[in-house]
Motif scaffolding. Structure first.
Motif, PDB file in Angstrom:
ATOM      1  N   ASN A  11       0.814  -1.215   0.000  1.00 39.24           N
ATOM      2  CA  ASN A  11       0.000   0.000   0.000  1.00 39.24           C
ATOM      3  C   ASN A  11       0.852   1.272   0.000  1.00 39.24           C
ATOM      4  N   GLN A  12       2.066   1.166  -0.527  1.00 42.82           N
ATOM      5  CA  GLN A  12       2.962   2.319  -0.483  1.00 42.82           C
ATOM      6  C   GLN A  12       2.425   3.500  -1.285  1.00 42.82           C
ATOM      7  N   ASP A  13       1.726   3.234  -2.388  1.00 42.91           N
ATOM      8  CA  ASP A  13       1.145   4.335  -3.169  1.00 42.91           C
ATOM      9  C   ASP A  13       0.121   5.111  -2.347  1.00 42.91           C
ATOM     10  N   LEU A  14      -0.719   4.379  -1.628  1.00 43.48           N
ATOM     11  CA  LEU A  14      -1.745   5.024  -0.804  1.00 43.48           C
ATOM     12  C   LEU A  14      -1.106   5.835   0.313  1.00 43.48           C
ATOM     13  N   PHE A  15      -0.101   5.258   0.967  1.00 42.60           N
ATOM     14  CA  PHE A  15       0.568   5.969   2.059  1.00 42.60           C
ATOM     15  C   PHE A  15       1.269   7.229   1.544  1.00 42.60           C
ATOM     16  N   TYR A  16       1.818   7.142   0.345  1.00 45.32           N
ATOM     17  CA  TYR A  16       2.468   8.332  -0.224  1.00 45.32           C
ATOM     18  C   TYR A  16       1.452   9.439  -0.457  1.00 45.32           C
ATOM     19  N   LYS A  17       0.273   9.085  -0.979  1.00 46.78           N
ATOM     20  CA  LYS A  17      -0.762  10.094  -1.235  1.00 46.78           C
ATOM     21  C   LYS A  17      -1.234  10.726   0.068  1.00 46.78           C
ATOM     22  N   VAL A  18      -1.392   9.906   1.103  1.00 51.72           N
ATOM     23  CA  VAL A  18      -1.806  10.447   2.404  1.00 51.72           C
ATOM     24  C   VAL A  18      -0.734  11.401   2.934  1.00 51.72           C
ATOM     25  N   PHE A  19       0.534  11.004   2.808  1.00 52.14           N
ATOM     26  CA  PHE A  19       1.633  11.858   3.258  1.00 52.14           C
ATOM     27  C   PHE A  19       1.659  13.165   2.469  1.00 52.14           C
ATOM     28  N   LEU A  20       1.507  13.077   1.140  1.00 50.62           N
ATOM     29  CA  LEU A  20       1.499  14.269   0.293  1.00 50.62           C
ATOM     30  C   LEU A  20       0.345  15.190   0.674  1.00 50.62           C
ATOM     31  N   PHE A  21      -0.819  14.605   0.904  1.00 55.71           N
ATOM     32  CA  PHE A  21      -2.014  15.368   1.263  1.00 55.71           C
ATOM     33  C   PHE A  21      -1.805  16.112   2.585  1.00 55.71           C
ATOM     34  N   LEU A  22      -1.313  15.410   3.600  1.00 61.84           N
ATOM     35  CA  LEU A  22      -1.107  16.024   4.910  1.00 61.84           C
ATOM     36  C   LEU A  22       0.011  17.067   4.876  1.00 61.84           C
ATOM     37  N   ILE A 285     -10.071  13.922  -8.289  1.00 55.67           N
ATOM     38  CA  ILE A 285      -9.072  13.224  -9.104  1.00 55.67           C
ATOM     39  C   ILE A 285      -9.321  11.719  -9.062  1.00 55.67           C
ATOM     40  N   ARG A 286      -9.637  11.199  -7.877  1.00 56.58           N
ATOM     41  CA  ARG A 286      -9.840   9.745  -7.744  1.00 56.58           C
ATOM     42  C   ARG A 286     -11.074   9.282  -8.505  1.00 56.58           C
ATOM     43  N   LYS A 287     -12.135  10.092  -8.494  1.00 57.04           N
ATOM     44  CA  LYS A 287     -13.388   9.652  -9.121  1.00 57.04           C
ATOM     45  C   LYS A 287     -13.405   9.867 -10.631  1.00 57.04           C
ATOM     46  N   TYR A 288     -12.893  11.031 -11.073  1.00 63.46           N
ATOM     47  CA  TYR A 288     -13.032  11.384 -12.484  1.00 63.46           C
ATOM     48  C   TYR A 288     -11.730  11.320 -13.277  1.00 63.46           C
ATOM     49  N   ARG A 289     -10.602  11.238 -12.598  1.00 62.62           N
ATOM     50  CA  ARG A 289      -9.304  11.135 -13.285  1.00 62.62           C
ATOM     51  C   ARG A 289      -8.474  10.051 -12.605  1.00 62.62           C
ATOM     52  N   TYR A 290      -9.007   8.829 -12.651  1.00 60.55           N
ATOM     53  CA  TYR A 290      -8.379   7.738 -11.889  1.00 60.55           C
ATOM     54  C   TYR A 290      -6.985   7.413 -12.418  1.00 60.55           C
ATOM     55  N   ASP A 291      -6.761   7.601 -13.722  1.00 65.85           N
ATOM     56  CA  ASP A 291      -5.428   7.351 -14.266  1.00 65.85           C
ATOM     57  C   ASP A 291      -4.403   8.313 -13.660  1.00 65.85           C
ATOM     58  N   ILE A 292      -4.826   9.557 -13.394  1.00 60.12           N
ATOM     59  CA  ILE A 292      -3.933  10.514 -12.726  1.00 60.12           C
ATOM     60  C   ILE A 292      -3.755  10.130 -11.265  1.00 60.12           C
ATOM     61  N   PHE A 293      -4.834   9.703 -10.620  1.00 59.09           N
ATOM     62  CA  PHE A 293      -4.772   9.309  -9.207  1.00 59.09           C
ATOM     63  C   PHE A 293      -3.798   8.149  -8.999  1.00 59.09           C
ATOM     64  N   GLN A 294      -3.720   7.252  -9.950  1.00 54.49           N
ATOM     65  CA  GLN A 294      -2.822   6.101  -9.814  1.00 54.49           C
ATOM     66  C   GLN A 294      -1.355   6.480 -10.006  1.00 54.49           C
ATOM     67  N   ASN A 295      -1.100   7.638 -10.598  1.00 54.27           N
ATOM     68  CA  ASN A 295       0.271   8.071 -10.864  1.00 54.27           C
ATOM     69  C   ASN A 295       0.688   9.097  -9.809  1.00 54.27           C
ATOM     70  N   ASN A 296       1.575   8.691  -8.915  1.00 59.82           N
ATOM     71  CA  ASN A 296       1.981   9.568  -7.814  1.00 59.82           C
ATOM     72  C   ASN A 296       2.663  10.841  -8.303  1.00 59.82           C
ATOM     73  N   ILE A 297       3.400  10.737  -9.401  1.00 64.88           N
ATOM     74  CA  ILE A 297       4.081  11.922  -9.930  1.00 64.88           C
ATOM     75  C   ILE A 297       3.059  12.962 -10.380  1.00 64.88           C
ATOM     76  N   LYS A 298       1.998  12.519 -11.030  1.00 65.96           N
ATOM     77  CA  LYS A 298       0.976  13.453 -11.509  1.00 65.96           C
ATOM     78  C   LYS A 298       0.215  14.082 -10.355  1.00 65.96           C
ATOM     79  N   VAL A 299      -0.098  13.285  -9.330  1.00 67.01           N
ATOM     80  CA  VAL A 299      -0.782  13.835  -8.153  1.00 67.01           C
ATOM     81  C   VAL A 299       0.118  14.854  -7.461  1.00 67.01           C
ATOM     82  N   THR A 300       1.413  14.527  -7.345  1.00 61.63           N
ATOM     83  CA  THR A 300       2.372  15.466  -6.748  1.00 61.63           C
ATOM     84  C   THR A 300       2.428  16.758  -7.546  1.00 61.63           C
ATOM     85  N   PHE A 301       2.384  16.644  -8.860  1.00 60.09           N
ATOM     86  CA  PHE A 301       2.434  17.817  -9.733  1.00 60.09           C
ATOM     87  C   PHE A 301       1.243  18.746  -9.470  1.00 60.09           C
ATOM     88  N   VAL A 302       0.042  18.176  -9.351  1.00 59.15           N
ATOM     89  CA  VAL A 302      -1.156  18.990  -9.111  1.00 59.15           C
ATOM     90  C   VAL A 302      -1.056  19.705  -7.766  1.00 59.15           C
TER      91      VAL A 302
END
Length: 681
Positions: A11-22, A285-302
């Motif tokens: 679940n490292q992708d999920l943990f990274y998103k939570v860390f980025l969000f916080l 992003i998760r609901k309507y741009r799931y391909d972006i949500f799956q890519n940590n680099i793209k989420v970080t960019f936003v």
């Protein structure tokens, strides 16, 4: 422990998103000013819409900027500047005059004449240096009083009583005429001009310090309001003293010294609001741009772009809040749209504007202007790689800012004369700063490994080194790629996909055939077929390898991942049908997976379009006597077979889109083969 580590790894992708969000939430809250937020919008010139407002505490009524400015102007008019008197210069000049006098006038003069001249020189020198001689730089009013400092004493002197160096000649001529010494005019004037020196100078430091001291004595308040006093009643028009009292209450409220407990509550409130705003962005992003949500680099960019806009705005507010519109906030939707799409760009822009609404003055006006400008940006900008389009968009953004500000001003002030031209300059500077989006996009491409339409335009150049190499080593494949690119571009335009991306993907999708070009029919120029000496299985392996070879070549040449995706997916998980059938002729128990491309299947509209166009264009060469009916049946057969095999299940493409693509391919192929309408005999 091991299971927990495995859980973290999975679940490292999920943990990274939570860390980025916080982390983003923390940084934004950290940047925000920590003070109370006045809970009322002050409707200047309009009725008070809230309940009766009573003073929550004692506070002073602030003077208006106009009142402060008037008091400063009054001080400036009555302020007395300081000048320094240098006594040493005066004494030195008098001694020099005595010496020069002896050398200038001969002994042949009578004692009476000599005495008269000497007395004239001494008295004139004393009169000149009574208040000193000034080399005037900035003239003052003759009746202006000045402080003349002689040592530690300063006396008030009329400015006109200090002799100016420019008036020295007239002064000497007048004294000579009064003394009846016209015969010696030339000698006396020359004597004084050669000897006299200015000894009075303007003391800028002392004058400025004295002026600042008087400024500091200005009271910035006039009167006070006691706790519990009614400030404004519901329905009462907010203007004049009422407006100034409300502004004073707001300033006092927001500048209060907060205790540690208050501070923590304010931070908690900001944290909750920022958390909710960013959560909405993440859920979108998760609901309507799931391909972006799956890519940590793209989420970080936003999230990085949101944080960057907040950082720039807070820095400008701390420097000077009047420059808040210089921040080119419309760069945000431009960059997001340049890399992703308009919908995400607008949503991100709105969330960012809502966050900034906490800290900017006149938050409603600010948010209205910025959201409208963001909508205009999204609606007007197209093909960002064209410089003219960017300039047009920037001009439209600036115009919207100006019109909106003008409308707000005349609503609030009831007059066009209150419009501040300096604000228009801020809008213009903000518009010009928006032009920085092109170098910024280039930098983002290098840092985040993304690709924009500007890079796609560069990659679409058929004179690039890689495409030239393809045309030299595999000319048939190059010609096939050009045809597929034209088909893919037309189909993408028809269904609203990214036509530039589809074209570039089509140009590079078969670069792997450069390794073994003669094993592909389009590159065979003689009747000798390289597959004749190979088994069907070996031939299939070589055909399948062109996908792997293409990926390797693309990575070595630093092609973007979005282009490499076309190489990976243009055959999906289909089989090399021709050699599979040949193998079945000698071995009925053949495993189809041995003849299957590794995939993955297309996962976007553009990659799905390429699969359809590639298959149709390649197979169309097998039609010996093409006509309209054969082409229609041929296109339907190939694409329907791909649909039956489930090749488009992962792609965001509808049945309607596929039908539109079929129509485009049929029409284009008929044009390629120059088919005419069959007239009845």
């Amino acid at each position: 422990m091991k299971s927990f580590v495995n859980y973290l790894y999975k679940n490292q992708d999920l943990f990274y998103k939570v860390f980025l969000f916080l982390l983003t939430t923390f940084l934004i809250v950290y940047l925000f000013p920590k003070g109370g937020k006045f809970k009322y919008e002050i409707p200047k010139g309009k009725p008070w819409q809230y309940e009766n407002l009573y003073a929550p505490f004692d506070f002073a009524i602030l003077k208006t900027p106009e009142e402060i400015s008037a008091e400063k102007n009054k001080i400036n008019k009555t302020h007395i500047p300081y000048y320094d008197y240098n006594a040493d210069v005066a004494e030195g000049v008098k001694a020099a005059l005595e010496q020069e006098f002896t050398e200038l006038f001969p002994d042949t003069l009578s004692r009476q004449e000599t005495t008269k001249l000497r007395n004239f020189v001494n008295k004139t020198a004393n009169d000149i240096y009574e208040n000193g001689l000034l080399q005037e730089i900035v003239p003052l009013n003759p009746n202006q009083l000045i402080y003349l400092r002689k040592g530690n004493e300063a006396t008030e002197v009329a400015y006109q009583n200090v002799l100016k160096q420019t008036g020295l000649r007239d002064y000497l001529n007048k004294r000579i005429d009064q003394g009846g010494l016209q015969l010696f005019r030339e000698e006396l004037v020359g004597l004084f001009f050669d000897t006299v020196k200015p000894n009075v100078s303007y003391n800028e430091t002392l004058t400025k310090n004295d002026l600042e001291s008087k400024y500091n004595q200005i009271s910035y308040t006039r009167g006070s309001v006691e706790r519990g006093t009614i400030i404004v009643a519901k329905g009462e028009v907010v203007e004049g003293d009422k407006l100034q009292i409300l502004n004073s209450l707001k300033a006092e409220y927001e500048s209060q010294v907060w205790s540690k407990a208050n501070y923590y509550w304010v931070v908690l409130g900001y944290g909750m609001l920022v958390f909710l705003a960013l959560l909405m962005l993440m859920l979108f992003i998760r609901k309507y741009r799931y391909d972006i949500f799956q890519n940590n680099i793209k989420v970080t960019f936003v999230f990085f772009n949101v944080l960057l806009m907040v950082l720039l705005t807070t820095l400008i507010i701390k420097f000077n809040v009047q420059y808040v519109y210089v921040v080119p906030l419309c760069i945000l939707p431009l960059t997001i749209k340049g890399f992703f799409d308009s919908r995400l760009g607008l949503f991100t822009h709105v969330i960012t504007v809502l966050l900034l609404g906490f800290i900017v003055p006149d938050s409603y006006e600010y948010m209205f202007l910025q959201i409208i400008a963001g909508i205009v940006t999204i609606l007007t900008v197209s093909e960002l790689y064209k410089r003219a389009n960017l300039f047009i968009t920037v001009g439209q953004i600036t115009l919207v800012y100006i019109l909106s500000y003008f409308a707000f001003t005349i609503i609030q002030e009831g007059s066009i004369y209150e419009v501040e031209p300096e604000t228009f300059l801020m809008f213009l500077l903000g518009g010009l700063a928006t032009l920085f989006v092109q170098p910024l996009i280039y930098a983002y491409e290098k840092v985040f490994g993304l690709i924009s339409d500007m890079s796609l335009l560069e990659l679409s150049d058929t004179n690039s080194a890689l495409l030239k190499e393809l045309s030299d080593k595999a000319p048939g494949t190059f010609h096939h790629s050009l045809n597929v690119a034209n088909l893919a571009e037309a189909a993408s335009n028809e269904i609203g996909a990214n036509s530039m991306l589809a074209r570039v993907g089509a140009l590079y999708h078969d670069i792997g055939k450069m390794k073994n070009p003669t094993f592909f029919t389009e590159n065979q120029t003689t009747s000798v077929n390289s597959h004749d000496e190979l088994s069907p299985r070996e031939s299939a392996d070589i055909i399948i390898e062109h996908v792997i070879n293409g990926i390797e070549i693309a990575k070595k040449r630093n092609l973007p991942d979005r282009v490499i995706d076309f190489i990976r997916t243009h055959h999906g998980t289909t089989t090399v049908y021709y050699f599979l059938q040949k193998e079945k002729e000698v071995n009925e128990n053949v495993d189809p997976d041995d003849f299957r491309y590794p995939g993955p299947m297309p996962f976007s509209k553009e990659t799905a379009i390429l699969m359809m166009c590639d298959s149709v264009e390649a197979a169309s060469k097998s039609i010996k006597e093409p006509n309209a009916r054969l082409i229609d049946e041929f296109v339907e057969k190939i694409i329907n077979k791909q649909m039956e095999e489930g090749q488009f299940l992962n792609a965001d493409i509808t049945f309607m889109d596929i039908q539109q693509v079929k129509k485009v391919l049929k029409r284009k192929l008929k044009n390629i083969y120059h088919l005419r309408i069959e007239y009845p005999e």
